[in-house]
Design a protein around this motif. Structure first.
Motif, mmCIF file in Angstrom:
data_model
loop_
_atom_site.group_PDB
_atom_site.id
_atom_site.type_symbol
_atom_site.label_atom_id
_atom_site.label_comp_id
_atom_site.label_asym_id
_atom_site.label_seq_id
_atom_site.Cartn_x
_atom_site.Cartn_y
_atom_site.Cartn_z
ATOM 1 N N PHE A 62 -16.435 -11.901 0.072
ATOM 2 C CA PHE A 62 -15.472 -10.852 -0.250
ATOM 3 C C PHE A 62 -15.732 -9.559 0.526
ATOM 4 C CE2 PHE A 62 -13.769 -7.320 -2.643
ATOM 5 C CZ PHE A 62 -12.496 -7.756 -2.972
ATOM 6 N N ASP A 63 -16.928 -9.002 0.405
ATOM 7 C CA ASP A 63 -17.224 -7.701 1.002
ATOM 8 C C ASP A 63 -17.104 -7.723 2.518
ATOM 9 O OD1 ASP A 63 -17.628 -6.476 -1.489
ATOM 10 O OD2 ASP A 63 -19.761 -7.001 -1.513
ATOM 11 N N ALA A 64 -17.583 -8.785 3.153
ATOM 12 C CA ALA A 64 -17.514 -8.879 4.617
ATOM 13 C C ALA A 64 -16.065 -8.935 5.091
ATOM 14 C CB ALA A 64 -18.284 -10.104 5.108
ATOM 15 N N LEU A 65 -15.207 -9.682 4.390
ATOM 16 C CA LEU A 65 -13.796 -9.753 4.780
ATOM 17 C C LEU A 65 -13.100 -8.413 4.540
ATOM 18 C CD1 LEU A 65 -12.730 -13.323 3.636
ATOM 19 C CD2 LEU A 65 -13.061 -12.487 5.973
ATOM 20 N N LYS A 66 -13.379 -7.783 3.415
ATOM 21 C CA LYS A 66 -12.774 -6.480 3.128
ATOM 22 C C LYS A 66 -13.150 -5.479 4.214
ATOM 23 C CE LYS A 66 -12.221 -2.813 -0.199
ATOM 24 N NZ LYS A 66 -12.262 -2.369 -1.568
ATOM 25 N N GLU A 67 -14.395 -5.485 4.614
ATOM 26 C CA GLU A 67 -14.867 -4.568 5.656
ATOM 27 C C GLU A 67 -14.126 -4.807 6.976
ATOM 28 O OE1 GLU A 67 -18.996 -4.247 7.974
ATOM 29 O OE2 GLU A 67 -19.179 -3.905 5.808
ATOM 30 N N GLY A 72 -9.737 -2.688 10.736
ATOM 31 C CA GLY A 72 -8.578 -2.861 11.593
ATOM 32 C C GLY A 72 -8.272 -4.273 12.039
ATOM 33 N N MET A 73 -9.018 -5.262 11.551
ATOM 34 C CA MET A 73 -8.697 -6.644 11.930
ATOM 35 C C MET A 73 -7.300 -6.991 11.419
ATOM 36 S SD MET A 73 -10.607 -10.242 11.257
ATOM 37 C CE MET A 73 -11.621 -10.015 12.703
ATOM 38 N N PRO A 74 -6.428 -7.522 12.282
ATOM 39 C CA PRO A 74 -5.103 -7.933 11.825
ATOM 40 C C PRO A 74 -5.198 -9.047 10.776
ATOM 41 C CG PRO A 74 -5.144 -7.728 14.203
ATOM 42 C CD PRO A 74 -6.570 -7.645 13.731
ATOM 43 N N VAL A 75 -4.374 -8.908 9.734
ATOM 44 C CA VAL A 75 -4.380 -9.892 8.650
ATOM 45 C C VAL A 75 -2.944 -10.174 8.221
ATOM 46 C CG1 VAL A 75 -4.751 -8.119 6.884
ATOM 47 C CG2 VAL A 75 -5.338 -10.466 6.369
ATOM 48 N N LEU A 76 -2.678 -11.457 7.973
ATOM 49 C CA LEU A 76 -1.402 -11.916 7.440
ATOM 50 C C LEU A 76 -1.672 -12.485 6.057
ATOM 51 C CD1 LEU A 76 1.613 -12.767 7.655
ATOM 52 C CD2 LEU A 76 0.826 -14.857 8.781
ATOM 53 N N GLY A 77 -1.119 -11.842 5.036
ATOM 54 C CA GLY A 77 -1.278 -12.318 3.663
ATOM 55 C C GLY A 77 0.052 -12.785 3.128
ATOM 56 N N LEU A 84 -3.913 -10.489 -2.933
ATOM 57 C CA LEU A 84 -5.297 -10.141 -2.592
ATOM 58 C C LEU A 84 -5.367 -8.815 -1.839
ATOM 59 C CD1 LEU A 84 -6.788 -13.577 -1.444
ATOM 60 C CD2 LEU A 84 -7.185 -12.400 -3.618
ATOM 61 N N LEU A 85 -4.372 -8.524 -1.009
ATOM 62 C CA LEU A 85 -4.378 -7.298 -0.209
ATOM 63 C C LEU A 85 -3.924 -6.060 -0.994
ATOM 64 C CD1 LEU A 85 -2.827 -8.641 3.124
ATOM 65 C CD2 LEU A 85 -5.218 -7.964 2.751
ATOM 66 N N ALA A 86 -3.044 -6.219 -1.962
ATOM 67 C CA ALA A 86 -2.391 -5.094 -2.654
ATOM 68 C C ALA A 86 -3.399 -4.140 -3.294
ATOM 69 C CB ALA A 86 -1.444 -5.634 -3.724
ATOM 70 N N ASP A 87 -3.065 -2.843 -3.228
ATOM 71 C CA ASP A 87 -3.954 -1.877 -3.877
ATOM 72 C C ASP A 87 -3.609 -1.675 -5.352
ATOM 73 O OD1 ASP A 87 -1.807 -0.063 -3.918
ATOM 74 O OD2 ASP A 87 -2.768 1.392 -2.601
ATOM 75 N N GLN A 88 -2.502 -2.307 -5.815
ATOM 76 C CA GLN A 88 -2.158 -2.242 -7.237
ATOM 77 C C GLN A 88 -1.335 -3.464 -7.621
ATOM 78 O OE1 GLN A 88 0.467 0.964 -8.375
ATOM 79 N NE2 GLN A 88 0.013 0.710 -10.547
ATOM 80 N N LEU A 89 -1.672 -4.044 -8.764
ATOM 81 C CA LEU A 89 -0.870 -5.115 -9.371
ATOM 82 C C LEU A 89 -0.296 -4.530 -10.654
ATOM 83 C CD1 LEU A 89 -3.302 -8.142 -8.878
ATOM 84 C CD2 LEU A 89 -1.392 -7.434 -7.423
ATOM 85 N N ASP A 92 -1.070 -6.830 -13.910
ATOM 86 C CA ASP A 92 -2.403 -7.441 -13.939
ATOM 87 C C ASP A 92 -3.398 -6.330 -13.621
ATOM 88 O OD1 ASP A 92 -4.804 -8.809 -13.324
ATOM 89 O OD2 ASP A 92 -3.742 -10.490 -12.452
ATOM 90 N N GLY A 93 -4.475 -6.247 -14.367
ATOM 91 C CA GLY A 93 -5.455 -5.183 -14.168
ATOM 92 C C GLY A 93 -6.364 -5.382 -12.967
ATOM 93 N N HIS A 94 -6.324 -6.548 -12.345
ATOM 94 C CA HIS A 94 -7.212 -6.823 -11.212
ATOM 95 C C HIS A 94 -6.728 -6.155 -9.934
ATOM 96 C CE1 HIS A 94 -8.258 -10.212 -13.873
ATOM 97 N NE2 HIS A 94 -9.448 -10.093 -13.315
ATOM 98 N N VAL A 95 -7.661 -5.767 -9.099
ATOM 99 C CA VAL A 95 -7.383 -5.407 -7.712
ATOM 100 C C VAL A 95 -8.437 -6.139 -6.906
ATOM 101 C CG1 VAL A 95 -7.407 -3.565 -5.988
ATOM 102 C CG2 VAL A 95 -6.356 -3.162 -8.214
ATOM 103 N N TYR A 96 -8.024 -6.759 -5.823
ATOM 104 C CA TYR A 96 -8.951 -7.535 -4.996
ATOM 105 C C TYR A 96 -9.352 -6.681 -3.792
ATOM 106 C CZ TYR A 96 -7.583 -11.119 -8.269
ATOM 107 O OH TYR A 96 -7.353 -11.809 -9.434
ATOM 108 N N PHE A 97 -8.868 -6.959 -2.597
ATOM 109 C CA PHE A 97 -9.250 -6.145 -1.441
ATOM 110 C C PHE A 97 -8.738 -4.710 -1.567
ATOM 111 C CE2 PHE A 97 -9.302 -10.414 0.725
ATOM 112 C CZ PHE A 97 -10.681 -10.473 0.859
ATOM 113 N N GLY A 98 -7.525 -4.539 -2.075
ATOM 114 C CA GLY A 98 -6.990 -3.194 -2.288
ATOM 115 C C GLY A 98 -6.760 -2.410 -1.010
ATOM 116 N N THR A 99 -6.491 -3.092 0.084
ATOM 117 C CA THR A 99 -6.374 -2.439 1.383
ATOM 118 C C THR A 99 -4.932 -2.163 1.808
ATOM 119 O OG1 THR A 99 -6.459 -4.623 2.427
ATOM 120 C CG2 THR A 99 -8.544 -3.421 2.242
#
Length: 188
Positions: A62-67, A72-77, A84-89, A92-99
């Motif tokens: 998780f942490d390595a991918l978030k970093e 700036g690594m391009p990502v397609l979600g 997983l990318l969203a900074d707010q759900l 749902d109370g969870h936030v994953y990468f939040g980027t």
């Protein structure tokens, strides 16, 4: 160009086939040691976001991918990848990468029976087929986020800097233009 595809759960093979047909080299991220391989872009596929988030933490990826995403690594979600990318759900109370600066509603179109296909305008590309399966949608695109597509007044695709987030599954349709757009971003 080498693209890493998260392969712990979900619909990752379809992304790999599409990207390889477009000339990219793909490899699967299944365990922490896979992160030692150099790669230029990342795909977070559809599937079950809760399971993917849990496995990313359990596998210590998780942490390595978030970093990498934050660097700036391009990502397609797509679908779960968007969640997983969203900074707010919003439901749902969870936030994953939040980027990705968006508010997302999980399972916004309902259960499996609420799945559907449509053809809609996608910014810079034109009309594209869109397949929605237990899909989320984006309730709010925040500052710095470009809306790329909407369906019935709901945002279903966005871009913020290096990140593309989509409610639907472009890997399930014959149209390659969304993956081509992603690869052009990786190339740049």
């Amino acid at each position: 160009m080498k693209i890493a595809v998260l392969a712990v759960q979900g619909a990752f093979i379809e992304h790999e086939k599409k990207l390889e047909a477009l000339g990219a080299e793909c490899f699967e991220l299944r365990q922490k040691k896979d992160l030692d391989t150099e790669f230029d872009g990342l795909v977070l596929p559809g599937g079950e976001s809760t399971v993917q988030g849990k496995l990313l933490r359990e596998l210590d990826m998780f942490d390595a991918l978030k970093e990498r995403i934050e660097s700036g690594m391009p990502v397609l979600g797509t679908c779960a990848g968007l969640i997983l990318l969203a900074d707010q759900l919003t439901n749902d109370g969870h936030v994953y990468f939040g980027t990705l600066p968006v508010s997302v509603r999980r399972n916004a179109y309902g259960r499996q029976l609420g799945s559907f296909r449509t053809v809609q305008e996608f910014a810079g590309i034109g009309e594209v087929p869109m397949t929605f399966i237990r899909a989320p949608y984006i309730e709010e695109a925040k500052a710095g986020t470009q809306v790329l597509a909407e369906v019935d007044g709901h945002i279903v695709a966005v871009r913020s800097k290096n990140q593309f987030g989509m409610s639907f599954h472009p890997e399930l349709d014959a149209d390659n233009r969304i993956h081509e757009l992603f690869l052009k971003t990786v190339e740049a």
